[in-house]
Design a protein around this motif. Sequence first.
Motif, PDB file in Angstrom:
ATOM      1  N   ASN A  66      96.120   2.805 -14.527  1.00 39.05           N
ATOM      2  CA  ASN A  66      96.620   4.272 -14.902  1.00 39.05           C
ATOM      3  C   ASN A  66      97.651   4.156 -15.854  1.00 39.05           C
ATOM      4  OD1 ASN A  66      94.844   5.486 -13.021  1.00 39.05           O
ATOM      5  ND2 ASN A  66      96.155   5.474 -11.120  1.00 39.05           N
ATOM      6  N   THR A  67      98.569   3.264 -15.655  1.00 38.52           N
ATOM      7  CA  THR A  67      99.829   2.964 -16.584  1.00 38.52           C
ATOM      8  C   THR A  67      99.208   2.689 -18.087  1.00 38.52           C
ATOM      9  OG1 THR A  67     101.213   2.156 -14.992  1.00 38.52           O
ATOM     10  CG2 THR A  67     101.636   1.731 -17.122  1.00 38.52           C
ATOM     11  N   PHE A  68      97.906   1.900 -18.054  1.00 38.08           N
ATOM     12  CA  PHE A  68      97.382   1.446 -19.426  1.00 38.08           C
ATOM     13  C   PHE A  68      96.949   2.567 -19.937  1.00 38.08           C
ATOM     14  CE2 PHE A  68      98.728  -2.642 -18.607  1.00 38.08           C
ATOM     15  CZ  PHE A  68      97.784  -3.895 -19.531  1.00 38.08           C
ATOM     16  N   LYS A  69      96.162   3.580 -19.078  1.00 44.35           N
ATOM     17  CA  LYS A  69      95.488   4.555 -19.691  1.00 44.35           C
ATOM     18  C   LYS A  69      96.489   5.502 -20.098  1.00 44.35           C
ATOM     19  CE  LYS A  69      91.140   4.552 -16.897  1.00 44.35           C
ATOM     20  NZ  LYS A  69      90.488   4.981 -15.995  1.00 44.35           N
ATOM     21  N   LYS A  70      97.577   5.866 -19.311  1.00 40.15           N
ATOM     22  CA  LYS A  70      98.588   6.568 -19.712  1.00 40.15           C
ATOM     23  C   LYS A  70      99.219   6.525 -21.209  1.00 40.15           C
ATOM     24  CE  LYS A  70     103.100   8.595 -17.920  1.00 40.15           C
ATOM     25  NZ  LYS A  70     103.987   8.402 -16.978  1.00 40.15           N
ATOM     26  N   TYR A  71      99.405   5.113 -21.596  1.00 40.51           N
ATOM     27  CA  TYR A  71     100.213   4.700 -22.693  1.00 40.51           C
ATOM     28  C   TYR A  71      99.272   4.175 -23.738  1.00 40.51           C
ATOM     29  CZ  TYR A  71     104.373   5.332 -19.866  1.00 40.51           C
ATOM     30  OH  TYR A  71     105.158   6.012 -18.992  1.00 40.51           O
ATOM     31  N   LEU A  72      97.841   4.178 -23.682  1.00 42.12           N
ATOM     32  CA  LEU A  72      96.702   3.727 -24.857  1.00 42.12           C
ATOM     33  C   LEU A  72      96.123   4.736 -25.169  1.00 42.12           C
ATOM     34  CD1 LEU A  72      95.691   0.163 -23.403  1.00 42.12           C
ATOM     35  CD2 LEU A  72      97.307   0.555 -25.159  1.00 42.12           C
ATOM     36  N   PRO A  73      95.626   5.009 -26.461  1.00 42.53           N
ATOM     37  CA  PRO A  73      94.821   6.241 -26.928  1.00 42.53           C
ATOM     38  C   PRO A  73      93.417   5.955 -26.241  1.00 42.53           C
ATOM     39  CG  PRO A  73      95.262   4.560 -28.654  1.00 42.53           C
ATOM     40  CD  PRO A  73      96.234   4.107 -27.502  1.00 42.53           C
ATOM     41  N   ASP A  74      92.789   7.071 -25.739  1.00 38.96           N
ATOM     42  CA  ASP A  74      91.233   6.931 -25.310  1.00 38.96           C
ATOM     43  C   ASP A  74      90.529   6.096 -25.756  1.00 38.96           C
ATOM     44  OD1 ASP A  74      92.467   8.953 -23.602  1.00 38.96           O
ATOM     45  OD2 ASP A  74      91.331  10.719 -24.792  1.00 38.96           O
ATOM     46  N   LEU A  75      90.477   6.032 -27.120  1.00 37.79           N
ATOM     47  CA  LEU A  75      89.350   4.993 -27.692  1.00 37.79           C
ATOM     48  C   LEU A  75      90.001   3.695 -27.881  1.00 37.79           C
ATOM     49  CD1 LEU A  75      88.276   7.610 -30.517  1.00 37.79           C
ATOM     50  CD2 LEU A  75      86.959   7.144 -28.230  1.00 37.79           C
ATOM     51  N   PHE A  76      91.037   3.225 -27.158  1.00 32.94           N
ATOM     52  CA  PHE A  76      91.758   1.998 -27.451  1.00 32.94           C
ATOM     53  C   PHE A  76      90.698   0.794 -26.879  1.00 32.94           C
ATOM     54  CE2 PHE A  76      93.793  -1.961 -25.977  1.00 32.94           C
ATOM     55  CZ  PHE A  76      94.251  -2.577 -27.085  1.00 32.94           C
ATOM     56  N   GLY A  77      89.922   1.106 -25.742  1.00 29.68           N
ATOM     57  CA  GLY A  77      88.869   0.027 -25.120  1.00 29.68           C
ATOM     58  C   GLY A  77      88.646   0.272 -23.565  1.00 29.68           C
ATOM     59  N   ASP A  78      87.543  -0.074 -23.310  1.00 31.81           N
ATOM     60  CA  ASP A  78      86.792   0.379 -22.171  1.00 31.81           C
ATOM     61  C   ASP A  78      87.667  -0.377 -21.008  1.00 31.81           C
ATOM     62  OD1 ASP A  78      85.005   1.189 -20.085  1.00 31.81           O
ATOM     63  OD2 ASP A  78      83.730  -0.770 -20.363  1.00 31.81           O
ATOM     64  N   MET A  79      88.281   0.403 -20.092  1.00 35.32           N
ATOM     65  CA  MET A  79      89.016  -0.168 -19.054  1.00 35.32           C
ATOM     66  C   MET A  79      88.341  -0.049 -17.673  1.00 35.32           C
ATOM     67  SD  MET A  79      92.891   0.875 -19.954  1.00 35.32           S
ATOM     68  CE  MET A  79      93.042   1.707 -21.454  1.00 35.32           C
ATOM     69  N   GLN A  80      88.262  -0.969 -16.968  1.00 31.88           N
ATOM     70  CA  GLN A  80      87.464  -0.750 -15.668  1.00 31.88           C
ATOM     71  C   GLN A  80      88.276  -1.568 -14.661  1.00 31.88           C
ATOM     72  OE1 GLN A  80      84.593   0.382 -15.167  1.00 31.88           O
ATOM     73  NE2 GLN A  80      83.908   0.840 -17.131  1.00 31.88           N
ATOM     74  N   LEU A  81      88.216  -0.928 -13.227  1.00 29.94           N
ATOM     75  CA  LEU A  81      88.890  -1.341 -11.955  1.00 29.94           C
ATOM     76  C   LEU A  81      87.695  -1.984 -11.358  1.00 29.94           C
ATOM     77  CD1 LEU A  81      91.151  -1.620 -10.197  1.00 29.94           C
ATOM     78  CD2 LEU A  81      90.424   0.713  -9.114  1.00 29.94           C
ATOM     79  N   PHE A  82      87.858  -3.359 -10.873  1.00 25.61           N
ATOM     80  CA  PHE A  82      86.937  -3.900 -10.099  1.00 25.61           C
ATOM     81  C   PHE A  82      87.557  -3.934  -8.526  1.00 25.61           C
ATOM     82  CE2 PHE A  82      84.619  -7.542 -12.861  1.00 25.61           C
ATOM     83  CZ  PHE A  82      84.102  -6.547 -13.439  1.00 25.61           C
ATOM     84  N   THR A  83      86.565  -3.674  -7.703  1.00 28.20           N
ATOM     85  CA  THR A  83      86.960  -3.636  -6.336  1.00 28.20           C
ATOM     86  C   THR A  83      85.793  -4.354  -5.415  1.00 28.20           C
ATOM     87  OG1 THR A  83      85.840  -1.631  -5.447  1.00 28.20           O
ATOM     88  CG2 THR A  83      88.155  -1.524  -6.625  1.00 28.20           C
ATOM     89  N   GLY A  84      85.988  -4.694  -4.235  1.00 31.41           N
ATOM     90  CA  GLY A  84      84.958  -5.137  -3.399  1.00 31.41           C
ATOM     91  C   GLY A  84      83.973  -4.048  -3.204  1.00 31.41           C
ATOM     92  N   ALA A  85      84.262  -2.709  -3.298  1.00 31.61           N
ATOM     93  CA  ALA A  85      83.147  -1.692  -2.905  1.00 31.61           C
ATOM     94  C   ALA A  85      82.164  -1.480  -4.006  1.00 31.61           C
ATOM     95  CB  ALA A  85      84.167  -0.457  -3.040  1.00 31.61           C
ATOM     96  N   VAL A  86      82.500  -2.203  -5.190  1.00 27.04           N
ATOM     97  CA  VAL A  86      81.592  -2.521  -6.236  1.00 27.04           C
ATOM     98  C   VAL A  86      80.745  -3.559  -6.055  1.00 27.04           C
ATOM     99  CG1 VAL A  86      81.251  -2.588  -8.921  1.00 27.04           C
ATOM    100  CG2 VAL A  86      83.221  -1.279  -8.058  1.00 27.04           C
ATOM    101  N   LYS A  87      79.182  -3.512  -6.148  1.00 19.35           N
ATOM    102  CA  LYS A  87      78.338  -4.559  -5.843  1.00 19.35           C
ATOM    103  C   LYS A  87      78.463  -5.647  -6.901  1.00 19.35           C
ATOM    104  CE  LYS A  87      75.209  -2.821  -2.693  1.00 19.35           C
ATOM    105  NZ  LYS A  87      75.365  -1.414  -2.613  1.00 19.35           N
ATOM    106  N   PRO A  88      78.346  -6.857  -6.423  1.00 18.76           N
ATOM    107  CA  PRO A  88      78.397  -7.974  -7.534  1.00 18.76           C
ATOM    108  C   PRO A  88      77.578  -7.781  -8.645  1.00 18.76           C
ATOM    109  CG  PRO A  88      78.432  -8.965  -5.280  1.00 18.76           C
ATOM    110  CD  PRO A  88      78.450  -7.261  -5.161  1.00 18.76           C
ATOM    111  N   GLU A  89      76.465  -7.406  -8.577  1.00 12.45           N
ATOM    112  CA  GLU A  89      75.557  -7.162  -9.671  1.00 12.45           C
ATOM    113  C   GLU A  89      75.963  -6.169 -10.750  1.00 12.45           C
ATOM    114  OE1 GLU A  89      74.041  -6.285  -6.433  1.00 12.45           O
ATOM    115  OE2 GLU A  89      74.137  -8.356  -6.208  1.00 12.45           O
ATOM    116  N   LYS A  90      76.665  -4.855 -10.149  1.00 11.44           N
ATOM    117  CA  LYS A  90      77.304  -4.023 -10.954  1.00 11.44           C
ATOM    118  C   LYS A  90      78.486  -4.870 -11.681  1.00 11.44           C
ATOM    119  CE  LYS A  90      78.017   0.615 -11.150  1.00 11.44           C
ATOM    120  NZ  LYS A  90      78.712   2.112 -10.329  1.00 11.44           N
ATOM    121  N   ARG A  91      79.226  -5.412 -11.006  1.00  8.49           N
ATOM    122  CA  ARG A  91      80.452  -5.875 -11.609  1.00  8.49           C
ATOM    123  C   ARG A  91      80.156  -6.908 -12.842  1.00  8.49           C
ATOM    124  NH1 ARG A  91      82.422  -6.984  -6.217  1.00  8.49           N
ATOM    125  NH2 ARG A  91      82.371  -9.069  -6.392  1.00  8.49           N
ATOM    126  N   LYS A  92      78.950  -7.676 -12.551  1.00  5.09           N
ATOM    127  CA  LYS A  92      78.335  -8.602 -13.597  1.00  5.09           C
ATOM    128  C   LYS A  92      78.130  -7.590 -14.937  1.00  5.09           C
ATOM    129  CE  LYS A  92      75.076 -12.036 -14.792  1.00  5.09           C
ATOM    130  NZ  LYS A  92      73.865 -12.860 -14.342  1.00  5.09           N
TER     131      LYS A  92
END
Length: 521
Positions: A70-96
């Motif tokens: 959230n801090t990165f999204k707040k202080y970086l422009p929208d198009l800076f880069g693709d930011m993703q949150l990995f959690t155990g709830a996201v299946k490994p294949e999807k994380r890959k």
Amino acid sequence: MEFLNNITPREYQKEIFETCKKKNCLVVLPTGLGKTLIALMLSIERMKEFPGEKVVFLAPTKPLAEQHINTFKKYLPDLFGDMQLFTGAVKPEKRKKIWETADIVFSTPQCVANDLRNELYNLKEVCLLVEDEAHRCIRNYDYNYIAQNYIKQSYHPRILGLTASPGSDSSKIKEICKNLFVEEVELRTRESKDVSPYLQKLEFEKVLIDFPLEFEEMRQILKKLYDDYVEELRRRKVLFGQVNKIVLIELQKKIMFSLARGNKNFNYFHAASACAQAIKIQHAIELLETQTLGGFSKYLKELFNQAAKKQSRGVEKLVAKPEFNFVFTRTQELLAKKIEHPKLLELEKIIAYEKTKNKELKVIVFTQFRETASIIAKKLNEIENIRAKVFVGQTKKISEGSSTGLSQKEQKKIIEEFSEGKINVLACTSIGEEGLDIPEVNAVIFYEPIPSAIRSIQRRGRTARLMKGKLIILITKNTRDQAFYYASRSREKRMYSAISNIKDELKNGEINIREKQKTLE
């Protein structure tokens, strides 16, 4: 700085950033002084230098990882880069799949470590690895496994470790530095010349409280019971030298390990029981001396309950002792007369007084035990215009049909209510110490001192950043409170001295990080 939106780095952040650009760095900076912004600036720098490569930002818990994204999204422009949150709830294949397209990945170490073990992806194209709460980089914590793989795999490795305090033990700080391949340490305190202009005054108050005479009689009886068990351990030739809770816990592990390996020594069976009861009495004395009489009473009832369920022969014998029963009966008499630990009454007075001075008051009361936090919140809610809530970690177990902790969703909701002023006091266990984005408060109160320098620094960092703050420590005289207070101060001094020495050793090449790198090759 290019790409940085709506925020201007402070001078000390710029200076630390310059070091981090050139070397793997451990940044030691009190809570609330902008460690994440340094990581953000370094992320921009590394991604500009190595286009197409990724940044991995690790934090020990999911709420902390969420906070950083959230801090990165707040202080970086929208198009800076693709930011993703990995959690155990996201299946490994999807994380890959996400890994392949993400520019900045925020995750807990467990998630990334498991993926690396399962060879879902590698760290070749990661140009920066950030490890938050880096004081955890000891022994076999997943941070270390990831750092080792990173150094081996990455085309352009750079590591940044962030912590409010790496602890006071020189050998542990060196271990953290080696595990993170640190080449430079950047340390700042509230008193540092380039930091102090940005901070408000921190008022400090030490409140000494007399240990009640009514409690003293019970303490002496418990001490006598404790001494009997310790003497038994000495007679059985398993305990030598000085004794305290830590020594007993280590002894218990040793005995249990020996029994688990098939040692049928009759002496060890008896020693295991005596050790377990000594630890229980030591814990009871700690509750009586430093916590609440209600919490102490609940613990004694738990022991009676264990005995009734025949969970342990040793506990059955303990609760059958006349001395133990006297202490229990006396406790119930005192509670019936509405007598509590004077610390609780002092806390009530402090909060009521602070509220008269400030209608917008926000306070965090830190305590070691969940039961104490619960009793504190209940007591403080009796004060007019005080809205207190318990803030504890996640559920450990279910007792009597109710959970003993808060889910991450519940924790988030409480922090929001605290930010909005719907709650004005948090009765908090250690969950409130580490990293979480809890709004700044007018006062931090330690219900009891803690011997850990790491935790003391983290607790203190919750106040006196953008507005004046107060730190109040409650200390019961002639109890372990006093010993813990001085232990913490001494460890903090040792920490600064150790870091200073380690900085010199790194500079002079006495701590050889390259040597560790070679062993990995």
